[in-house]
Motif scaffolding. Sequence first.
Motif, PDB file in Angstrom:
ATOM      1  N   GLY A   1       0.812  -1.204   0.000  1.00  0.00           N
ATOM      2  CA  GLY A   1       0.000   0.000   0.000  1.00  0.00           C
ATOM      3  C   GLY A   1       0.850   1.260   0.000  1.00  0.00           C
ATOM      4  N   ASP A   2       0.207   2.379  -0.190  1.00  0.00           N
ATOM      5  CA  ASP A   2       0.888   3.675  -0.225  1.00  0.00           C
ATOM      6  C   ASP A   2       0.258   4.584   0.829  1.00  0.00           C
ATOM      7  OD1 ASP A   2       2.058   6.088  -0.722  1.00  0.00           O
ATOM      8  OD2 ASP A   2       1.213   6.367  -2.726  1.00  0.00           O
TER       9      ASP A   2
ATOM     10  N   GLY B   1      -6.151   8.201  -3.184  1.00  0.00           N
ATOM     11  CA  GLY B   1      -7.464   7.576  -3.203  1.00  0.00           C
ATOM     12  C   GLY B   1      -8.167   7.744  -4.536  1.00  0.00           C
ATOM     13  N   ILE B   2      -9.476   7.568  -4.492  1.00  0.00           N
ATOM     14  CA  ILE B   2     -10.289   7.721  -5.691  1.00  0.00           C
ATOM     15  C   ILE B   2     -11.487   8.600  -5.359  1.00  0.00           C
ATOM     16  CG2 ILE B   2      -9.587   5.524  -6.708  1.00  0.00           C
ATOM     17  CD1 ILE B   2     -12.162   4.299  -5.689  1.00  0.00           C
TER      18      ILE B   2
ATOM     19  N   VAL C   1      -8.525   5.061  -0.284  1.00  0.00           N
ATOM     20  CA  VAL C   1      -8.290   3.843  -1.067  1.00  0.00           C
ATOM     21  C   VAL C   1      -6.838   3.791  -1.533  1.00  0.00           C
ATOM     22  CG1 VAL C   1      -8.824   2.691  -3.257  1.00  0.00           C
ATOM     23  CG2 VAL C   1     -10.684   3.552  -1.810  1.00  0.00           C
ATOM     24  N   GLY C   2      -6.225   2.609  -1.359  1.00  0.00           N
ATOM     25  CA  GLY C   2      -4.822   2.426  -1.735  1.00  0.00           C
ATOM     26  C   GLY C   2      -3.879   2.514  -0.561  1.00  0.00           C
ATOM     27  N   LYS C   3      -4.361   3.052   0.570  1.00  0.00           N
ATOM     28  CA  LYS C   3      -3.516   3.098   1.766  1.00  0.00           C
ATOM     29  C   LYS C   3      -3.510   1.718   2.428  1.00  0.00           C
ATOM     30  CE  LYS C   3      -4.076   8.025   2.756  1.00  0.00           C
ATOM     31  NZ  LYS C   3      -4.490   9.053   3.735  1.00  0.00           N
ATOM     32  N   PRO C   4      -2.451   1.392   3.160  1.00  0.00           N
ATOM     33  CA  PRO C   4      -2.358   0.037   3.740  1.00  0.00           C
ATOM     34  C   PRO C   4      -3.273  -0.164   4.932  1.00  0.00           C
ATOM     35  CG  PRO C   4      -0.479   1.367   4.413  1.00  0.00           C
ATOM     36  CD  PRO C   4      -1.235   2.192   3.412  1.00  0.00           C
ATOM     37  N   TYR C   5      -3.714  -1.413   5.069  1.00  0.00           N
ATOM     38  CA  TYR C   5      -4.371  -1.826   6.307  1.00  0.00           C
ATOM     39  C   TYR C   5      -3.297  -2.005   7.374  1.00  0.00           C
ATOM     40  CZ  TYR C   5      -6.427  -4.873   9.843  1.00  0.00           C
ATOM     41  OH  TYR C   5      -6.846  -5.409  11.031  1.00  0.00           O
ATOM     42  N   ARG C   6      -3.590  -1.534   8.576  1.00  0.00           N
ATOM     43  CA  ARG C   6      -2.711  -1.805   9.716  1.00  0.00           C
ATOM     44  C   ARG C   6      -3.584  -1.927  10.956  1.00  0.00           C
ATOM     45  NH1 ARG C   6      -0.401   1.010  13.769  1.00  0.00           N
ATOM     46  NH2 ARG C   6      -1.079   3.019  12.928  1.00  0.00           N
ATOM     47  N   TYR C   7      -3.445  -3.044  11.678  1.00  0.00           N
ATOM     48  CA  TYR C   7      -4.287  -3.218  12.855  1.00  0.00           C
ATOM     49  C   TYR C   7      -3.963  -2.136  13.879  1.00  0.00           C
ATOM     50  CZ  TYR C   7      -0.624  -5.406  15.772  1.00  0.00           C
ATOM     51  OH  TYR C   7       0.495  -5.669  16.521  1.00  0.00           O
ATOM     52  N   GLY C   8      -5.007  -1.598  14.474  1.00  0.00           N
ATOM     53  CA  GLY C   8      -4.859  -0.491  15.410  1.00  0.00           C
ATOM     54  C   GLY C   8      -4.728   0.854  14.719  1.00  0.00           C
TER      55      GLY C   8
END
Length: 324
Positions: free
Chosen positions: A192-193, A198-199, A220-227
């Motif tokens: 991800g970036d 996004g869109i 949209v396009g950003k990384p998932y990160r828990y927390g």
Amino acid sequence: MWTRLGRTAVATALALIALAAAPGGALADPSPAKVRAKLVKLNEQADQLVERYNQATEAYKKAKKKYDTLNTELGRKDAQAKVLRQELATMAINGYQSGPLERWQGFAFQTNPETTLSSIASLEQLAQDRAAKVRAYEATTKELRDRRAEAERVLTETDDARDKVRGEKAKVDKLVDEQTKLLRRLGTFQTGDPNSPGIQYTGPASGNARSALQFAFAQVGKPYRYGGTGPGSYDCSGLTQAAWRTGGVELPRTTWTQWAWGASRRVPLDALQPGDLLFSNGLGHMGMYAGNGKMVHAPQTGDIIKVVDLDDYWRNRLLGAVRP
């Protein structure tokens, strides 16, 4: 002849066993289908653990905030108590230097009755003031003691919450490592970036729901990160909270608390409107309905915030919906 063939067969079998057992060996790697199946199970486990981690983190933050608030109040009350102690000490010294006997002598021999009555009234007022200060001091010190006991109790809760966070984080970190390895083996790991633009949202939402969805689509396009609560990465409930904040609605932090918050705002899944919050079975995951059969969400480790079709797979996983 048979002996030679037997030995050859045994050697071949041993070689195959060694190859299968060898790290990275062709037979050691499970098929992509098995890897994906294992990944699905890991994702389900991770969803639950991440949610528990978020709950523990929020409990810690609330307990710490409460403790800090009480600590500040204790400081103020302590300052008030010091002022009262000083006033009482001054009154005691003055009372000793010009005690009741001296004061009574001072006005007992006065010939003017009005002056005598005025002196008596002054003494009574002084006694009342002193009694009031003593009562104020006692009340302040009692409240101070009560507040201190409350602060100590909250501090204990804070320590317990911190330990819980540490334990949950260790479990989640282990699962994240496993997920990452499997995703890399499948060649589907996405970093991800964090600066993704996004869109644009072009769906049918209006009002504050449109504001919330415009924000979510811009991630949209950003990384998932828990927390994660932004701005460079999010987890599922962190994204919905941040999105709806721009829409003027302050949601709780976690999936469970958002579901509980929406107890009186539940809507049927066949009556969804853009902006509605969608919750998975077990409350391990959530997203936001975007309209036109689409959902925007932050999926899981190794993935990015994305817009997906709300197909049979997702509909079968859904517990319910909430309209903020």
